[in-house]
Design an enzyme around this catalytic site. Structure first.
Site, PDB file in Angstrom:
ATOM      1  CE  LYS A  95     -12.681   7.463 -18.193  1.00 44.55           C
ATOM      2  NZ  LYS A  95     -13.015   8.726 -17.556  1.00 44.55           N
ATOM      3  CG  ASP A 147      -9.946  15.732 -15.062  1.00 46.36           C
ATOM      4  OD1 ASP A 147      -9.221  15.118 -15.881  1.00 46.36           O
ATOM      5  OD2 ASP A 147     -10.958  15.230 -14.540  1.00 46.36           O
ATOM      6  NE  ARG A 149      -2.784   0.504   3.415  1.00 50.21           N
ATOM      7  CZ  ARG A 149      -2.009   0.723   4.502  1.00 50.21           C
ATOM      8  NH1 ARG A 149      -1.252   1.807   4.579  1.00 50.21           N
ATOM      9  NH2 ARG A 149      -1.986  -0.124   5.507  1.00 50.21           N
ATOM     10  CE1 TYR A 206     -16.690  10.444 -15.895  1.00 53.55           C
ATOM     11  CE2 TYR A 206     -16.204  10.694 -13.567  1.00 53.55           C
ATOM     12  CZ  TYR A 206     -16.577   9.913 -14.636  1.00 53.55           C
ATOM     13  OH  TYR A 206     -16.834   8.588 -14.434  1.00 53.55           O
TER      14      TYR A 206
HETATM   15  C1  LIG Z   1     -13.512   9.151 -16.275  1.00 55.63           C
HETATM   16  C2  LIG Z   1     -13.135  10.500 -15.802  1.00 55.63           C
HETATM   17  C3  LIG Z   1     -12.876  10.750 -14.453  1.00 55.63           C
HETATM   18  C4  LIG Z   1     -13.046   9.686 -13.382  1.00 55.63           C
HETATM   19  O1  LIG Z   1     -12.149   8.651 -13.531  1.00 55.63           O
HETATM   20  P1  LIG Z   1     -12.426   7.121 -13.124  1.00 55.63           P
HETATM   21  O2  LIG Z   1     -11.179   6.430 -13.536  1.00 55.63           O
HETATM   22  O3  LIG Z   1     -13.645   6.673 -13.880  1.00 55.63           O
HETATM   23  O4  LIG Z   1     -12.680   7.103 -11.653  1.00 55.63           O
HETATM   24  C5  LIG Z   1     -12.468  12.017 -14.085  1.00 55.63           C
HETATM   25  N1  LIG Z   1     -12.348  13.007 -15.004  1.00 55.63           N
HETATM   26  C6  LIG Z   1     -12.605  12.804 -16.310  1.00 55.63           C
HETATM   27  C7  LIG Z   1     -12.454  13.934 -17.274  1.00 55.63           C
HETATM   28  C8  LIG Z   1     -13.005  11.549 -16.757  1.00 55.63           C
HETATM   29  O5  LIG Z   1     -13.280  11.368 -18.051  1.00 55.63           O
END
Ligand SMILES: *Cc1c(COP(=O)(O)O)cnc(C)c1O
Length: 384
Positions: free
Chosen positions: A204, A179, A54, A107
């Site tokens: 992604k 982000d 961890r 998101y």
């Molecule tokens: C998918 C996404 C998230 C969240 O991520 P997870 O891996 O699904 O928890 C946050 N920001 C954006 C822009 C995303 O597309």
């Protein structure tokens, strides 16, 4: 240029940063260290600094070093999901009574985290149109500790001027969080533009193959890095070794994938712009997009995400999603395969009735790296 990697070039770092050959066997790819604990040579005698996975695991360390190099940061931290990364960041940065500015297009899960989870702990937030720096300045209060930006945004592809908002954050004594999931560090590097923290859903584009869920934070400031590392270990939502390995593997082709995603999306945006059944195309690469100039300034190319509005409203938009064949109907984004979805009923259903509600006639595409001719043909037939 870092001491460890005698290069600044993204393509080389993507493949080599963190990927040192295994000292025992010479394996050119870091092994999946599927292990929880480590033998100590006498009490407190750690070999290589590892004591419990961890706290740290060699496969995760490889990914974290790679992430830091690609974003031009001092420290990368890998989590079990993008939202786990966000949750860790928010609890490390904020205390009851603090205030955050969040974007009016983000998101859906990020909005839900603020509205339904973090707000219960006494953190207040204001929703602002972050593509307008004046609106961000108006939303800042004397208790603002963070400004949260997503650019390009999801699903409306809004563009925020990172350098302009970084200046506002600095003068307010707040931290700027970007982000960077839609752009990836290949197309945009927020730390160099003045951001304090970069957030990723590595699920992604970083992973890139729709086979792993993961998240990341990257920072430059050493105190903030230590604070986040403390919280990562104290809260525990770390990336497992196999998940870390999958993301590290995906990143090796990030540069070539992003080039193709961007080329294919540009061609599709052009086609949709001339289609009789499409009333609006949202893609920052189009010269008519309100954020085009800012995007051209801070991004290397315009990415693979694109949304459009369909004549005939919600039912017509749903129908287009249902008729697509090569575009797979599904949530998520950033994989090599093209996806189509209806944000109002799918990814952004949790934002219904809020300031982040999306238009009902909106369709979102995650344009993959298949033959663009096949993708164009499929969209034409889906539009009927
Ligand atoms: C998918 C996404 C998230 C969240 O991520 P997870 O891996 O699904 O928890 C946050 N920001 C954006 C822009 C995303 O597309």
């Amino acid at each position: 240029m870092s001491d460890r990697h005698p290069t600044n070039s993204f393509e080389t770092l993507a493949i080599h940063a963190g990927n040192t050959a295994d000292p025992q066997t010479g394996a050119v790819v870091p092994p999946i260290y599927q292990v929880s604990t480590y033998k100590q040579d006498g009490v407190g005698g750690l070999r290589g600094g590892y004591e419990y996975s961890r706290s740290a695991n060699p496969t995760r360390t490889a990914l974290e070093e790679n992430l830091a190099a690609l974003e031009g940061g001092r420290r990368g931290l890998a989590f079990a999901s993008g939202l786990a990364a966000e949750d860790c960041l928010l609890r490390a940065l904020l205390a009851p009574g603090d205030h955050v500015v969040i974007p009016n297009d983000a998101y859906g899960g990020t909005f839900r985290l603020f509205a339904k989870v973090v707000s219960r702990w006494g953190v207040e937030f204001t929703v602002a149109d972050t593509s307008d720096p004046a609106a961000v300045r108006d939303a800042v209060t004397d208790r603002t500790k963070a400004i949260w930006v997503e650019t390009p945004s999801n699903p409306l592809l809004g563009i925020t001027d990172i350098a302009a908002v970084a200046a506002i954050a600095r003068s307010a004594g707040a931290r700027l969080v970007v982000d960077n999931t839609f752009a990836s560090p290949y197309l945009q590097q927020p730390l160099a533009l003045g951001a304090d923290v970069v957030v990723h859903s590595t699920t992604k584009y970083m992973g890139g193959h729709s086979d792993v869920v993961g998240g990341a934070l990257v920072v430059n400031d050493q105190d903030l890095a230590d604070e986040l590392a403390f919280h990562q270990n104290a809260m525990g939502a770390v990336a497992g070794p196999f998940d870390a390995w999958l993301v590290l593997r995906g990143i090796k082709t990030l540069a070539v994938r992003m080039d193709r995603h961007s080329e294919n999306a540009s061609r599709i945006a052009e086609m949709l712009g001339g289609h009789a059944r499409v009333t609006n195309v949202l893609y920052p690469g189009l010269s008519g997009h309100p954020g085009h100039e800012t995007a051209a300034k801070q991004m290397k190319a315009f990415g693979g995400m694109l949304s459009f509005q369909v004549a005939g409203g919600e039912e017509a938009a749903v129908e287009v999603c249902n008729r697509a064949r090569l575009f797979t109907l599904g949530e998520s984004l950033g994989g090599v395969e093209s996806l189509i979805e209806h944000p109002g009923r799918m990814t952004h259903a949790s934002a219904a009735g809020s300031a982040l509600e999306v238009p009902a006639d909106l369709v979102r595409l995650s344009v993959g790296i298949e033959s663009v001719d096949d993708l164009l043909t499929d969209l034409r037939q889906a539009l009927g």
